[in-house]
Write an enzyme that holds these catalytic residues in place. Structure first.
Site, mmCIF file in Angstrom:
data_model
loop_
_atom_site.group_PDB
_atom_site.id
_atom_site.type_symbol
_atom_site.label_atom_id
_atom_site.label_comp_id
_atom_site.label_asym_id
_atom_site.label_seq_id
_atom_site.Cartn_x
_atom_site.Cartn_y
_atom_site.Cartn_z
ATOM 1 N N SER A 154 0.784 -1.151 -0.078
ATOM 2 C CA SER A 154 -0.015 0.025 -0.036
ATOM 3 C C SER A 154 0.790 1.117 0.042
ATOM 4 O O SER A 154 1.798 1.207 0.750
ATOM 5 C CB SER A 154 -1.104 -0.015 1.358
ATOM 6 O OG SER A 154 -1.608 1.196 1.399
ATOM 7 N N SER A 199 -0.522 4.164 0.522
ATOM 8 C CA SER A 199 -1.222 5.202 1.485
ATOM 9 C C SER A 199 -0.483 5.715 2.632
ATOM 10 O O SER A 199 -0.435 6.853 3.077
ATOM 11 C CB SER A 199 -2.538 4.440 2.030
ATOM 12 O OG SER A 199 -3.510 4.349 0.804
ATOM 13 N N THR A 215 -8.861 -1.815 2.528
ATOM 14 C CA THR A 215 -8.314 -2.209 1.196
ATOM 15 C C THR A 215 -8.707 -3.584 1.142
ATOM 16 O O THR A 215 -9.265 -4.432 2.083
ATOM 17 C CB THR A 215 -6.976 -1.782 0.891
ATOM 18 O OG1 THR A 215 -6.810 -1.977 -0.590
ATOM 19 C CG2 THR A 215 -5.867 -2.351 1.629
ATOM 20 N N LYS A 263 -13.340 -4.391 2.052
ATOM 21 C CA LYS A 263 -13.939 -3.195 1.807
ATOM 22 C C LYS A 263 -15.564 -3.447 2.040
ATOM 23 O O LYS A 263 -16.279 -2.749 2.515
ATOM 24 C CB LYS A 263 -13.816 -2.432 0.455
ATOM 25 C CG LYS A 263 -12.532 -1.731 0.526
ATOM 26 C CD LYS A 263 -12.388 -1.029 -0.909
ATOM 27 C CE LYS A 263 -11.097 -0.610 -1.179
ATOM 28 N NZ LYS A 263 -11.097 0.211 -2.502
ATOM 29 N N ASN A 322 -14.344 2.373 2.459
ATOM 30 C CA ASN A 322 -12.721 2.416 2.068
ATOM 31 C C ASN A 322 -12.253 3.294 3.229
ATOM 32 O O ASN A 322 -11.081 3.457 3.394
ATOM 33 C CB ASN A 322 -12.398 2.888 0.786
ATOM 34 C CG ASN A 322 -12.201 4.221 0.521
ATOM 35 O OD1 ASN A 322 -13.082 5.126 1.107
ATOM 36 N ND2 ASN A 322 -11.220 4.596 -0.088
ATOM 37 N N ASP A 375 -13.708 6.711 -2.823
ATOM 38 C CA ASP A 375 -13.278 6.077 -4.233
ATOM 39 C C ASP A 375 -13.865 6.874 -5.232
ATOM 40 O O ASP A 375 -13.103 7.277 -6.135
ATOM 41 C CB ASP A 375 -13.282 4.579 -4.372
ATOM 42 C CG ASP A 375 -12.251 3.613 -3.634
ATOM 43 O OD1 ASP A 375 -11.228 4.453 -3.265
ATOM 44 O OD2 ASP A 375 -12.724 2.556 -3.110
ATOM 45 N N GLY A 412 -15.673 -3.627 -16.833
ATOM 46 C CA GLY A 412 -15.447 -4.210 -15.453
ATOM 47 C C GLY A 412 -16.666 -4.095 -14.541
ATOM 48 O O GLY A 412 -17.425 -2.790 -14.651
ATOM 49 N N ALA A 469 -14.514 -2.008 -8.037
ATOM 50 C CA ALA A 469 -14.089 -0.795 -8.197
ATOM 51 C C ALA A 469 -15.091 -0.289 -9.402
ATOM 52 O O ALA A 469 -15.539 1.309 -9.148
ATOM 53 C CB ALA A 469 -12.536 -0.965 -9.035
ATOM 54 N N TYR A 478 -2.745 1.318 -11.895
ATOM 55 C CA TYR A 478 -1.760 2.377 -11.856
ATOM 56 C C TYR A 478 -0.157 1.757 -11.795
ATOM 57 O O TYR A 478 0.788 2.479 -11.425
ATOM 58 C CB TYR A 478 -1.827 3.464 -10.612
ATOM 59 C CG TYR A 478 -1.724 2.761 -9.094
ATOM 60 C CD1 TYR A 478 -2.964 2.650 -8.858
ATOM 61 C CD2 TYR A 478 -0.810 2.828 -8.463
ATOM 62 C CE1 TYR A 478 -3.084 1.948 -7.487
ATOM 63 C CE2 TYR A 478 -0.768 2.259 -7.199
ATOM 64 C CZ TYR A 478 -1.903 1.853 -6.712
ATOM 65 O OH TYR A 478 -1.984 1.380 -5.466
ATOM 66 N N GLY A 521 -4.251 5.833 -13.380
ATOM 67 C CA GLY A 521 -4.824 5.602 -12.225
ATOM 68 C C GLY A 521 -4.352 6.090 -10.824
ATOM 69 O O GLY A 521 -4.969 6.081 -9.742
HETATM 70 P P1 ATR Z 1 -11.925 -5.017 -8.263
HETATM 71 O O1 ATR Z 1 -12.556 -4.913 -6.728
HETATM 72 O O2 ATR Z 1 -10.659 -4.450 -8.272
HETATM 73 O O3 ATR Z 1 -13.085 -4.264 -9.184
HETATM 74 P P2 ATR Z 1 -12.953 -7.486 -8.978
HETATM 75 O O4 ATR Z 1 -14.331 -7.640 -8.213
HETATM 76 O O5 ATR Z 1 -12.141 -8.941 -8.768
HETATM 77 O O6 ATR Z 1 -11.812 -6.340 -8.702
HETATM 78 O O7 ATR Z 1 -13.307 -7.330 -10.612
HETATM 79 C C1 ATR Z 1 -12.346 -7.758 -11.772
HETATM 80 C C2 ATR Z 1 -12.905 -7.037 -13.092
HETATM 81 O O8 ATR Z 1 -12.020 -7.538 -14.032
HETATM 82 C C3 ATR Z 1 -14.078 -8.093 -13.200
HETATM 83 O O9 ATR Z 1 -15.135 -7.395 -14.019
HETATM 84 C C4 ATR Z 1 -13.579 -9.212 -13.973
HETATM 85 O O10 ATR Z 1 -14.642 -9.690 -15.158
HETATM 86 P P3 ATR Z 1 -15.512 -10.795 -14.493
HETATM 87 O O11 ATR Z 1 -16.637 -10.103 -13.889
HETATM 88 O O12 ATR Z 1 -15.918 -11.471 -15.749
HETATM 89 O O13 ATR Z 1 -14.923 -11.869 -13.534
HETATM 90 C C5 ATR Z 1 -12.547 -8.360 -14.886
HETATM 91 N N1 ATR Z 1 -11.554 -9.266 -15.524
HETATM 92 C C6 ATR Z 1 -10.449 -9.983 -14.911
HETATM 93 N N2 ATR Z 1 -9.817 -10.595 -15.697
HETATM 94 C C7 ATR Z 1 -10.234 -10.373 -16.978
HETATM 95 C C8 ATR Z 1 -10.178 -11.054 -18.395
HETATM 96 N N3 ATR Z 1 -9.027 -11.719 -18.533
HETATM 97 N N4 ATR Z 1 -10.673 -10.390 -19.285
HETATM 98 C C9 ATR Z 1 -11.763 -9.383 -19.285
HETATM 99 N N5 ATR Z 1 -12.121 -9.175 -17.922
HETATM 100 C C10 ATR Z 1 -11.559 -9.719 -16.866
#
Ligand code: ATR
Length: 286
Positions: free
Chosen positions: A26, A28, A73, A77, A98, A114, A140, A144, A231, A252
C-alpha cells in the site's frame, strides 16, 4: 455524521492506518505520513495486516487505541459495511467502505471516497471534462466499477455503458443502479465506445503480470477521455494507445492520491492537496 477531529489534548499522538491483506504494497502510508509531516502534526499512519476474520476485533480496537480512523483495502471493503455503526449513503450505494472514522464516542462511521478520488483525478487532469456531456463506457463490474458508477451517476452522466466479461454481473449492477446503466456484452465492448465522452478500464487487465486490455479504440470520438484505474504500470497499453490516437489519457494514480484527501480531513481536520511533489514521490515507488 460527526467526524472526529484532531484532538487538542496535549498528550495525543495522531494515529490512522490502512487495514488489508496483503498490506505492505500500500502507498497510503507514504501519502498520509507526508501530509502529517508537512503540517508539523505529531502522528503516524501505519499499515495494518488484518484478515477478514480479524476485522471486527481490529475495528473495535481503534477507539481504545486512540486511532482517528483507518482506510480499508482488499479484501475488507465490503465486509466492513456490516460492521459500521453508521454508514454514509454513498458508501452504502457503492456497497463498500474504504474509510472508517472513529467518532469521539467510539462509534464507527463508514465512508467511501473512491468515487470522489476518481472524479477529482479526472478534474485535475482534464479540468474541462464534464461527465454530463455524454455517455461513459466502463469495462469491468467488480468493486472498483461500483464506485465509478456511483460517482458518474452523481456527476450527472446521462448513460453508463457497462461491459463485462461475465455479462450477468453487468446486468446485476444495471438492475441495482437503475436505468442510466446499460449492460453490454463483452463481445460488443468496442461498439459501446461510439459517441462516448469517457472510457474507463475497471478490470484487472493491463495490470503488471496481466495481459493488456483487449479493445479497439476506433469508435471513440476525438474529444474522448480515457482513464485506467490500473496504476502499476502507470502507463498501461490502453493509455499508450489512447495517446497514440490523440486522445487524452488519465492514469490510475490520481484516484489513489485524491481519495486520500477527504479521509485525511475527516481524521485530522485539514484537507490536503495533491501536489506534483507528492505525485513524484509515489511515482518513484511504482
Ligand atoms: P475489483 O474489486 O478491483 O474491481 P474484481 O471484483 O475482482 O476486482 O473485478 C475484476 C474485474 O476484472 C471483473 O469485472 C472481471 O470480469 P468478470 O466479472 O467476468 O470476472 C474483470 N476481468 C478480470 N480478468 C479478466 C479478463 N481476462 N478479461 C476480461 N475481464 C476480466
Amino acid at each position: 455524521m460527526s467526524g472526529s477531529k484532531a484532538s487538542s489534548h496535549p498528550d495525543r499522538y495522531l494515529l490512522a492506518g490502512v487495514m488489508g491483506s496483503p498490506i505492505m504494497h500500500s502507498r497510503s502510508p507514504r501519502i498520509h505520513n507526508r501530509w502529517l509531516a508537512e503540517r508539523g502534526l505529531a502522528g503516524h499512519y501505519v499499515p495494518l495486516l488484518v484478515t477478514q476474520d480479524g476485522l471486527e476485533a481490529a475495528l473495535r480496537a481503534l477507539h481504545p487505541l486512540g486511532f482517528s480512523g483507518v482506510n480499508l483495502t482488499i479484501p475488507l471493503k465490503e465486509k466492513a459495511l456490516a460492521l459500521m455503526d453508521r454508514v454514509d449513503p454513498l458508501a452504502r450505494r457503492i456497497g463498500a467502505v474504504n474509510c472508517v472514522v472513529v467518532a469521539p464516542d467510539g462509534a464507527l462511521e463508514g465512508y467511501n471516497y473512491d468515487a470522489f478520488g476518481f472524479l477529482a483525478a479526472l478534474q485535475e487532469r482534464a479540468p474541462d471534462f464534464d461527465a454530463g456531456a455524454g455517455p461513459a463506457a466502463i469495462l469491468g463490474a467488480g468493486g472498483a466499477s461500483r464506485a465509478l458508477i456511483a460517482g458518474l451517476i452523481e456527476a450527472g452522466s446521462p448513460q453508463i455503458r457497462l461491459a463485462n466479461r461475465t455479462f450477468e454481473r453487468a446486468q446485476a449492477l444495471a438492475a441495482e443502479f437503475g436505468p442510466r446503466v446499460a449492460p453490454v456484452r463483452w463481445e460488443e465492448r468496442a461498439d459501446a465506445l461510439a459517441g462516448a465522452a469517457l472510457l474507463v478500464n475497471a478490470t484487472s487487465m493491463g495490470m503488471a503480470g496481466q495481459p493488456p486490455l483487449d479493445i479497439a479504440l476506433d469508435a471513440l470520438p476525438p474529444g474522448a477521455l480515457v482513464n485506467d484505474i490500473v496504476y502499476v504500470p502507470l502507463e498501461t497499453d490502453l493509455l499508450a494507445r489512447a495517446r497514440a490516437r490523440g486522445l487524452r489519457a488519465v492514469d490510475g494514480l490520481g484516484m489513489l492520491l485524491h481519495q486520500a484527501r477527504p479521509a485525511f480531513e475527516k481524521w485530522f481536520g485539514q484537507r490536503p492537496q495533491v501536489t506534483p511533489a507528492l505525485r513524484q514521490e509515489i511515482e518513484a515507488t511504482l
